[in-house]
Design a protein around this motif. Structure first.
Motif, PDB file in Angstrom:
ATOM      1  N   TYR A 130      -3.398   0.664 -10.518  1.00  0.00           N
ATOM      2  CA  TYR A 130      -2.814  -0.082  -9.392  1.00  0.00           C
ATOM      3  C   TYR A 130      -3.898  -0.185  -8.333  1.00  0.00           C
ATOM      4  O   TYR A 130      -4.270   0.814  -7.717  1.00  0.00           O
ATOM      5  CB  TYR A 130      -1.601   0.694  -8.872  1.00  0.00           C
ATOM      6  CG  TYR A 130      -0.748   0.001  -7.826  1.00  0.00           C
ATOM      7  CD1 TYR A 130       0.566  -0.358  -8.105  1.00  0.00           C
ATOM      8  CD2 TYR A 130      -1.229  -0.254  -6.537  1.00  0.00           C
ATOM      9  CE1 TYR A 130       1.382  -0.960  -7.144  1.00  0.00           C
ATOM     10  CE2 TYR A 130      -0.434  -0.859  -5.576  1.00  0.00           C
ATOM     11  CZ  TYR A 130       0.872  -1.208  -5.883  1.00  0.00           C
ATOM     12  OH  TYR A 130       1.668  -1.793  -4.934  1.00  0.00           O
ATOM     13  N   THR A 136       0.795  -1.224   0.000  1.00  0.00           N
ATOM     14  CA  THR A 136       0.000   0.000   0.000  1.00  0.00           C
ATOM     15  C   THR A 136       0.829   1.277   0.000  1.00  0.00           C
ATOM     16  O   THR A 136       0.268   2.374  -0.050  1.00  0.00           O
ATOM     17  CB  THR A 136      -0.922   0.038   1.238  1.00  0.00           C
ATOM     18  OG1 THR A 136      -0.118   0.018   2.427  1.00  0.00           O
ATOM     19  CG2 THR A 136      -1.859  -1.158   1.239  1.00  0.00           C
ATOM     20  N   MET A 137       2.147   1.170   0.063  1.00  0.00           N
ATOM     21  CA  MET A 137       2.977   2.358   0.114  1.00  0.00           C
ATOM     22  C   MET A 137       2.847   3.177  -1.169  1.00  0.00           C
ATOM     23  O   MET A 137       2.766   2.629  -2.273  1.00  0.00           O
ATOM     24  CB  MET A 137       4.443   1.974   0.321  1.00  0.00           C
ATOM     25  CG  MET A 137       4.713   1.296   1.649  1.00  0.00           C
ATOM     26  SD  MET A 137       4.487   2.430   3.047  1.00  0.00           S
ATOM     27  CE  MET A 137       5.901   3.515   2.779  1.00  0.00           C
ATOM     28  N   LYS A 138       2.821   4.483  -0.999  1.00  0.00           N
ATOM     29  CA  LYS A 138       2.727   5.380  -2.151  1.00  0.00           C
ATOM     30  C   LYS A 138       3.851   5.108  -3.141  1.00  0.00           C
ATOM     31  O   LYS A 138       3.647   5.140  -4.360  1.00  0.00           O
ATOM     32  CB  LYS A 138       2.787   6.833  -1.678  1.00  0.00           C
ATOM     33  CG  LYS A 138       2.772   7.866  -2.793  1.00  0.00           C
ATOM     34  CD  LYS A 138       2.853   9.279  -2.238  1.00  0.00           C
ATOM     35  CE  LYS A 138       4.223   9.554  -1.650  1.00  0.00           C
ATOM     36  NZ  LYS A 138       4.375  10.965  -1.185  1.00  0.00           N
ATOM     37  N   GLU A 139       5.041   4.817  -2.612  1.00  0.00           N
ATOM     38  CA  GLU A 139       6.203   4.581  -3.478  1.00  0.00           C
ATOM     39  C   GLU A 139       5.989   3.374  -4.387  1.00  0.00           C
ATOM     40  O   GLU A 139       6.442   3.362  -5.537  1.00  0.00           O
ATOM     41  CB  GLU A 139       7.456   4.378  -2.630  1.00  0.00           C
ATOM     42  CG  GLU A 139       7.938   5.613  -1.892  1.00  0.00           C
ATOM     43  CD  GLU A 139       7.126   5.925  -0.636  1.00  0.00           C
ATOM     44  OE1 GLU A 139       6.274   5.080  -0.255  1.00  0.00           O
ATOM     45  OE2 GLU A 139       7.322   7.005  -0.062  1.00  0.00           O
ATOM     46  N   ASP A 140       5.293   2.348  -3.879  1.00  0.00           N
ATOM     47  CA  ASP A 140       5.030   1.166  -4.696  1.00  0.00           C
ATOM     48  C   ASP A 140       4.067   1.493  -5.831  1.00  0.00           C
ATOM     49  O   ASP A 140       4.245   1.034  -6.967  1.00  0.00           O
ATOM     50  CB  ASP A 140       4.461   0.038  -3.835  1.00  0.00           C
ATOM     51  CG  ASP A 140       5.476  -0.487  -2.826  1.00  0.00           C
ATOM     52  OD1 ASP A 140       6.639  -0.678  -3.207  1.00  0.00           O
ATOM     53  OD2 ASP A 140       5.105  -0.670  -1.657  1.00  0.00           O
ATOM     54  N   ARG A 141       3.045   2.278  -5.521  1.00  0.00           N
ATOM     55  CA  ARG A 141       2.082   2.684  -6.553  1.00  0.00           C
ATOM     56  C   ARG A 141       2.782   3.479  -7.647  1.00  0.00           C
ATOM     57  O   ARG A 141       2.597   3.232  -8.844  1.00  0.00           O
ATOM     58  CB  ARG A 141       0.970   3.546  -5.943  1.00  0.00           C
ATOM     59  CG  ARG A 141       0.042   2.817  -4.988  1.00  0.00           C
ATOM     60  CD  ARG A 141      -0.869   3.845  -4.301  1.00  0.00           C
ATOM     61  NE  ARG A 141      -1.810   3.213  -3.396  1.00  0.00           N
ATOM     62  CZ  ARG A 141      -3.052   2.866  -3.723  1.00  0.00           C
ATOM     63  NH1 ARG A 141      -3.468   3.073  -4.948  1.00  0.00           N
ATOM     64  NH2 ARG A 141      -3.843   2.312  -2.840  1.00  0.00           N
ATOM     65  N   ILE A 142       3.578   4.432  -7.216  1.00  0.00           N
ATOM     66  CA  ILE A 142       4.268   5.293  -8.185  1.00  0.00           C
ATOM     67  C   ILE A 142       5.245   4.481  -9.024  1.00  0.00           C
ATOM     68  O   ILE A 142       5.357   4.686 -10.242  1.00  0.00           O
ATOM     69  CB  ILE A 142       4.983   6.452  -7.457  1.00  0.00           C
ATOM     70  CG1 ILE A 142       3.929   7.393  -6.849  1.00  0.00           C
ATOM     71  CG2 ILE A 142       5.898   7.209  -8.410  1.00  0.00           C
ATOM     72  CD1 ILE A 142       4.509   8.511  -6.020  1.00  0.00           C
ATOM     73  N   ARG A 187      -3.145  10.687  -7.787  1.00  0.00           N
ATOM     74  CA  ARG A 187      -1.692  10.537  -7.752  1.00  0.00           C
ATOM     75  C   ARG A 187      -1.179   9.921  -9.054  1.00  0.00           C
ATOM     76  O   ARG A 187      -0.104  10.266  -9.539  1.00  0.00           O
ATOM     77  CB  ARG A 187      -1.292   9.655  -6.570  1.00  0.00           C
ATOM     78  CG  ARG A 187      -1.610  10.255  -5.215  1.00  0.00           C
ATOM     79  CD  ARG A 187      -0.759  11.472  -4.946  1.00  0.00           C
ATOM     80  NE  ARG A 187       0.665  11.131  -4.887  1.00  0.00           N
ATOM     81  CZ  ARG A 187       1.657  12.004  -4.910  1.00  0.00           C
ATOM     82  NH1 ARG A 187       1.374  13.285  -5.046  1.00  0.00           N
ATOM     83  NH2 ARG A 187       2.907  11.614  -4.834  1.00  0.00           N
ATOM     84  N   SER A 188      -1.950   9.015  -9.621  1.00  0.00           N
ATOM     85  CA  SER A 188      -1.573   8.425 -10.902  1.00  0.00           C
ATOM     86  C   SER A 188      -1.523   9.493 -11.986  1.00  0.00           C
ATOM     87  O   SER A 188      -0.609   9.503 -12.820  1.00  0.00           O
ATOM     88  CB  SER A 188      -2.583   7.344 -11.304  1.00  0.00           C
ATOM     89  OG  SER A 188      -2.673   6.342 -10.323  1.00  0.00           O
ATOM     90  N   TYR A 191      -8.453   9.757  -4.522  1.00  0.00           N
ATOM     91  CA  TYR A 191      -7.139  10.306  -4.207  1.00  0.00           C
ATOM     92  C   TYR A 191      -6.009   9.584  -4.937  1.00  0.00           C
ATOM     93  O   TYR A 191      -5.136  10.220  -5.541  1.00  0.00           O
ATOM     94  CB  TYR A 191      -6.887  10.238  -2.694  1.00  0.00           C
ATOM     95  CG  TYR A 191      -5.469  10.599  -2.299  1.00  0.00           C
ATOM     96  CD1 TYR A 191      -5.049  11.928  -2.239  1.00  0.00           C
ATOM     97  CD2 TYR A 191      -4.538   9.601  -2.001  1.00  0.00           C
ATOM     98  CE1 TYR A 191      -3.744  12.258  -1.894  1.00  0.00           C
ATOM     99  CE2 TYR A 191      -3.235   9.916  -1.652  1.00  0.00           C
ATOM    100  CZ  TYR A 191      -2.844  11.243  -1.596  1.00  0.00           C
ATOM    101  OH  TYR A 191      -1.563  11.565  -1.269  1.00  0.00           O
ATOM    102  N   PHE A 192      -6.014   8.260  -4.905  1.00  0.00           N
ATOM    103  CA  PHE A 192      -4.896   7.517  -5.464  1.00  0.00           C
ATOM    104  C   PHE A 192      -4.884   7.583  -6.986  1.00  0.00           C
ATOM    105  O   PHE A 192      -3.823   7.562  -7.604  1.00  0.00           O
ATOM    106  CB  PHE A 192      -4.913   6.071  -4.972  1.00  0.00           C
ATOM    107  CG  PHE A 192      -4.534   5.950  -3.523  1.00  0.00           C
ATOM    108  CD1 PHE A 192      -3.242   6.223  -3.110  1.00  0.00           C
ATOM    109  CD2 PHE A 192      -5.487   5.610  -2.576  1.00  0.00           C
ATOM    110  CE1 PHE A 192      -2.889   6.137  -1.773  1.00  0.00           C
ATOM    111  CE2 PHE A 192      -5.143   5.522  -1.223  1.00  0.00           C
ATOM    112  CZ  PHE A 192      -3.831   5.781  -0.832  1.00  0.00           C
TER     113      PHE A 192
END
Length: 226
Positions: A100, A84-90, A192-193, A188-189
């Motif tokens: 994602y 769930t870390m933002k870094e993994d999504r990015i 970020r994408s 929100y996520f």
């Protein structure tokens, strides 16, 4: 009409069975529990979309996506992960994934995402329409931007975003409008994408000061062509 074929790689056998079973009425699902086997299947078959778990044996989802993108810039890729870390999504989006989803996910949401990407792929027509952007030529059908002999390949999502900007050039676009147009949601996520894809497009045109994607604080973005 034949079903769209989906490559699904998930090593959790229970989750994989439930997901594949839920989707197989609508799609032709090829389910693999090993990363390398999944990628080998991609190389030897024809698929319309890929769904990849991130943590897989032998070859993880990020590695599979990287290898797929070297072969195919257009096929939609959806990551499913407990990370769930933002870094993994990015990281996943930077590798060229289109979305994602974090576990646990709903089958309804996954199906909606699949349909959005498959429908977008089907909108490609045989008529070639290109856009001139300064010294660049953008081919949305083949997902690429060229400047002379230099060609930059885009993902399908990047191409769709650039096309949307060009259709609304020099106009402020609200974040919500962009998200609903391209993702069908404005959570929100997903927002970020959008930031990740805009950052990629800015890099394509970074040497051209007359081509800018401006950030309009608390509103959205504007593609400025001078």
């Amino acid at each position: 009409m034949s079903k769209k074929k989906i490559l699904y790689v998930e090593d959790d056998e229970s989750l994989g069975f439930l997901t594949a079973d839920s989707l197989e009425n609508q799609y032709d699902i090829a389910h693999f529990i090993n990363g390398k086997e999944g990628f080998d299947a991609f190389c030897s078959g024809e698929y319309d979309l890929c769904i990849l778990d991130v943590m897989l044996p032998d070859m993880d989802g990020f590695e599979i996506a990287t290898a797929i993108r070297k072969r195919n810039q257009e096929i939609p890729i959806i990551f499913l992960s407990a990370k769930t870390m933002k870094e993994d999504r990015i990281k996943g989006l930077k590798l060229g994934a289109d979305d994602y989803l974090v576990k646990p996910y709903s089958i309804e949401e996954l199906t909606l995402k699949i349909e959005v990407f498959l429908n977008r792929s089907q909108k490609t027509t045989s008529k070639t329409t290109t856009y001139l952007i300064g010294l660049f030529e953008f081919d949305p059908t083949n997902y690429c931007v060229s400047k002379g002999k230099e060609v930059t390949n885009l993902t399908e999502r990047e191409a769709a975003l650039l096309k949307f900007f060009l259709e609304n050039k020099n106009t402020v676009l609200k974040r919500e409008k962009i998200l609903m147009e391209l993702w069908g949601t404005d959570d929100y996520f997903v927002g970020r994408s959008l930031d990740v894809f805009i950052s990629r497009l800015r890099k394509v045109f970074k040497e051209e000061p007359n081509i800018r994607i401006e950030n309009i604080p608390r509103v959205g973005f504007k593609l400025v062509l001078e």
